[in-house]
Design an enzyme around this catalytic site. Structure first.
Site, PDB file in Angstrom:
ATOM      1  N   GLU A 113      -6.375   2.353  -1.773  1.00  0.00           N
ATOM      2  CA  GLU A 113      -5.577   1.218  -2.206  1.00  0.00           C
ATOM      3  C   GLU A 113      -6.240   0.596  -3.424  1.00  0.00           C
ATOM      4  O   GLU A 113      -7.403   0.876  -3.737  1.00  0.00           O
ATOM      5  CB  GLU A 113      -5.452   0.168  -1.103  1.00  0.00           C
ATOM      6  N   GLU A 120      -1.619   6.629   8.281  1.00  0.00           N
ATOM      7  CA  GLU A 120      -2.111   7.772   7.522  1.00  0.00           C
ATOM      8  C   GLU A 120      -3.196   8.448   8.355  1.00  0.00           C
ATOM      9  O   GLU A 120      -3.719   7.856   9.307  1.00  0.00           O
ATOM     10  CB  GLU A 120      -2.674   7.336   6.164  1.00  0.00           C
ATOM     11  N   ARG A 135      -7.423  -8.177  -7.143  1.00  0.00           N
ATOM     12  CA  ARG A 135      -8.119  -9.457  -7.050  1.00  0.00           C
ATOM     13  C   ARG A 135      -9.611  -9.204  -7.130  1.00  0.00           C
ATOM     14  O   ARG A 135     -10.054  -8.049  -7.186  1.00  0.00           O
ATOM     15  CB  ARG A 135      -7.813 -10.135  -5.704  1.00  0.00           C
ATOM     16  N   LYS A 166       0.819  -1.200   0.000  1.00  0.00           N
ATOM     17  CA  LYS A 166       0.000   0.000   0.000  1.00  0.00           C
ATOM     18  C   LYS A 166       0.859   1.260   0.000  1.00  0.00           C
ATOM     19  O   LYS A 166       0.490   2.285  -0.584  1.00  0.00           O
ATOM     20  CB  LYS A 166      -0.932   0.002   1.216  1.00  0.00           C
ATOM     21  N   ASN A 171      -7.052  -3.187  -4.829  1.00  0.00           N
ATOM     22  CA  ASN A 171      -7.050  -4.623  -4.560  1.00  0.00           C
ATOM     23  C   ASN A 171      -6.932  -5.355  -5.892  1.00  0.00           C
ATOM     24  O   ASN A 171      -7.828  -5.285  -6.736  1.00  0.00           O
ATOM     25  CB  ASN A 171      -8.317  -5.049  -3.836  1.00  0.00           C
ATOM     26  N   GLU A 206     -10.049   1.535  -4.378  1.00  0.00           N
ATOM     27  CA  GLU A 206     -10.812   2.001  -3.227  1.00  0.00           C
ATOM     28  C   GLU A 206     -10.467   3.446  -2.897  1.00  0.00           C
ATOM     29  O   GLU A 206      -9.301   3.849  -2.943  1.00  0.00           O
ATOM     30  CB  GLU A 206     -10.547   1.104  -2.012  1.00  0.00           C
TER      31      GLU A 206
END
Length: 666
Positions: free
Chosen positions: A279, A191, A283, A116, A281, A266
């Site tokens: 981030e 963060e 998948r 990330k 993903n 996202e």
């Protein structure tokens, strides 16, 4: 062309991929740990290969064993599912190096997005808006609150919100340990935590010919422990301009890494409507069904086609309607989401024939069937209930109905929380964010407002069904008169706090002390007239555990024994395991004889891939410590005993007073 697929995963997602493979004429291969030997995905696969052991690190995280399993079973492709090794570039390369087809994005794309921290650097360079990272070593009060996140994975594991600087060190350690257990990598970053933000994501799908689709938005803001609970497509209430920004940013992110296959970008959307990249993903997501229902697509089928080299059309199909997904977990939301284990006796949803193309439709994705065992090693997800309808309001109504009418018999679940969440005015009105459960959890898990006779009536039905099963009453309708000098005397049965007293006669049953009339009572079905309305109850008993289902709700009752078990009594200050699991840590300096303070974390248990803290119930002395790292414990196991300092002093003063009184004046 792919002819046989091994799914490098378990449970619901393995079963989901198998379903599409069967429809396309592709053979299936499962892998399984010892704990999953009898699991549904193993039973449904054409072939299955054992991965010795139970812990994820020994089984589903062993890429070398999975590649060997694929070759041994004659598979020519590997689908990673989600979680475990699904975002592991080394595993993807190992699959390709073995001459197998990898049903996922290129390893280079996974590598670019898998961390990330590196992904944020890449997205910042591409112009995608993001939150600036914070170095935990130099964080100050002005940086709070902070969000700690695992660099190598998602699903809420390795995530912590830090609101006090003094807690940062311990939370970093806990987040890193959880991330290492789940993903094999303990890297954690920090963060800023955005209060009242919404979690909005964009489903993307790319091919190897340069086409990238943005398949609408999903809202996943209702989360517990940073894991999604309710998701929907499209995200409600977003201005058209914001949707365009999100779609363009997602496509930019995918093109920046040469993405092919299914993935999700996202974002966190602030209360002011500003989006920030969270981030990517690399998948398929758990919540992919809501996108499939709205766009009329099979994303797994498209993954297979892309892996075979097929080109996507230039534009995706149009979206229509609204879909909402609720995740049914075996957990107790009122007790810090404690996982629940045991036998799942029944899992049935109220499927009904569709009345047409615009009628709401229900879809259930699950990795369990009646009779399966829910263990401690893996995620607590039982099923995903998904409803599509032309409008959001219709979808919410149909999903509430499906959840209420489902037969879920076995360990406790979050079903009631799901129903109440779907009814909450802030959710139905689109006024929600990621802090929804922080604000409303107590109200959503507490007693329902107003009179709540439902459980009492369920207990009456259970007692009468038990009596009917034992042949102590008739299943014929009961009349209130005619009880003199006939039948047995008053009998009773207790479920929890409800003692049910009833009499039997030649015409059936009569309940004492409750304003109900027994219309009919049999071993499986009881009908009661309550305030002039006849209501029906379906009763199923599994030993002392009884499940009662009705249109008004479902209840899980336990018959109370006539005599208490003295072995169940524990001394004050006993710390009992709230769930079965493995002791992973003992706090530094904690040993028998140590002084502890109320609320101090003492012991960490790992269950269903999440860590759970056991804290001191009061300030005092740790007089016994039975827990040790690596020890597996069952629910209710005695872990430690804390002797309350104030209580001990009061007890000693009382004892001294009694001794003085007995000795008399000197």
């Amino acid at each position: 062309m792919i002819t046989s697929v091994l799914v490098a995963n378990r449970g619901e997602i393995a079963f989901r991929v198998f379903r599409t493979c069967r429809e396309r004429g592709i053979a299936t291969v499962a892998v399984y740990s010892d704990a999953d030997a009898g699991a549904l995905h193993v039973r449904e696969a054409d072939a299955a290969v054992r991965l010795p052991g139970a812990a994820p690190a020994d089984t589903y995280l062993r890429g070398d064993l999975i590649v060997k399993a694929a070759l041994a079973a004659g598979a020519d492709a590997v689908h990673p599912g989600y979680g475990f090794l699904s975002e592991n570039a080394e595993f993807a390369r190992a699959v390709l190096d073995a001459g197998l087809v990898w049903i996922g994005p290129p390893p280079g794309a996974i590598e670019a997005m898998a961390s990330k921290t590196r992904a944020k650097e890449l997205m910042g360079a591409a112009g995608v808006p993001l939150l600036a990272p914070v170095d935990p070593a130099s964080a100050t009060e002005s940086d709070l609150p902070l969000l700690l996140k695992a660099a190598a994975g998602g699903g809420g594991r390795g995530m912590r919100i830090v609101r006090e600087l003094a807690a940062l060190g311990d939370e970093l350690m806990a987040a890193s340990a959880e991330a290492r257990s789940a993903f094999g990598d303990g890297e954690v970053f920090a963060e800023p935590y955005v209060e009242r933000g919404r979690h909005v994501e964009v489903q993307i799908l790319g091919d190897t010919h340069g086409t990238v689709w943005a398949l609408g938005t999903r809202d996943c803001s209702l989360q517990r422990r940073h894991q999604k609970v309710i998701e929907e497509c499209p995200a409600p209430g977003l201005p058209a301009a914001l949707r365009t920004v999100l779609h363009e940013a997602a496509v930019t992110a995918a093109r920046a890494v040469g993405y092919a296959g299914a993935g999700t970008v996202e974002f966190l959307v602030s209360a002011e409507g500003r989006p920030y990249f969270l981030e990517m993903n690399t998948r398929l997501q758990v919540e992919h069904p809501v996108t499939e229902e709205v766009f009329g697509l099979d994303l797994v089928a498209l993954q297979l086609s892309v892996a075979e080299g097929a080109a996507l059309p230039a534009e995706p199909p149009p979206a229509y309607g609204h879909a909402v997904e609720a995740r049914l977990y075996a957990e107790d939301p009122a007790r810090a989401w404690a996982p629940q284990t045991g036998t799942l006796h029944a899992l049935e949803f109220p499927y009904g024939p569709s009345a047409g193309a615009t009628a709401p439709r229900l879809r259930v994705d699950t990795g369990y069937a009646g009779g399966d065992t829910i263990g401690v090693h893996y995620d607590a997800l039982l099923a995903k209930a998904v409803v599509w309808a032309p409008t959001r309001d219709e979808a919410l109504r149909a999903l509430r109905y499906a959840l209420r009418r489902a037969r879920v018999h076995g360990p406790g679940t979050n079903r009631e929380l799901l129903v109440r969440s779907l009814e909450h005015p802030d959710f139905t009105g689109g006024r929600f964010d990621t802090g929804f459960y922080e604000r409303y959890l107590d109200a959503l898990t507490g007693p329902a407002p107003g009179p709540a006779p439902g459980e009492r009536h369920a207990a009456i039905a259970a007692a009468l069904a038990d009596a009917a099963a034992r042949g102590t009453g008739s299943t014929l309708p009961a009349r209130l008169g005619g009880w003199r000098n006939v039948g047995a005397g008053t009998q009773s049965k207790t479920y929890g706090e409800h003692e049910i007293r009833y009499r039997t006669g030649r015409h059936g049953f009569a309940v004492e002390g409750d304003e109900v009339r027994v219309v009919a009572a049999g071993p499986r079905r009881v009908s009661l007239e309550i305030e002039g309305v006849v209501r029906h109850f379906e009763v199923t008993a599994y030993g002392d555990e009884v499940h009662v289902d009705s249109a008004a709700g479902s209840y899980r009752l336990t018959a109370r024994p006539r005599f208490a078990d003295p072995s169940r009594h524990t001394e004050p200050g006993s710390l009992l395991a709230p769930m079965p699991g493995t002791v992973v840590r003992i706090a530094d300096g904690v040993a028998e004889g140590a002084h502890v303070t109320a609320g101090q974390p003492l012991i960490w248990l790992e269950a269903m891939k999440m860590e759970h803290r056991i804290t001191a119930p009061a300030s005092g002395t740790l007089t016994a410590l039975h827990a040790a790292p690596g020890r597996q414990v069952e629910v209710g196991a005695l872990l430690a005993v804390v002797t309350d300092t104030a209580q001990a002093a009061r007890t000693e003063r009382t004892a001294q007073t009694e001794r003085t009184a007995q000795e008399g004046p000197s």
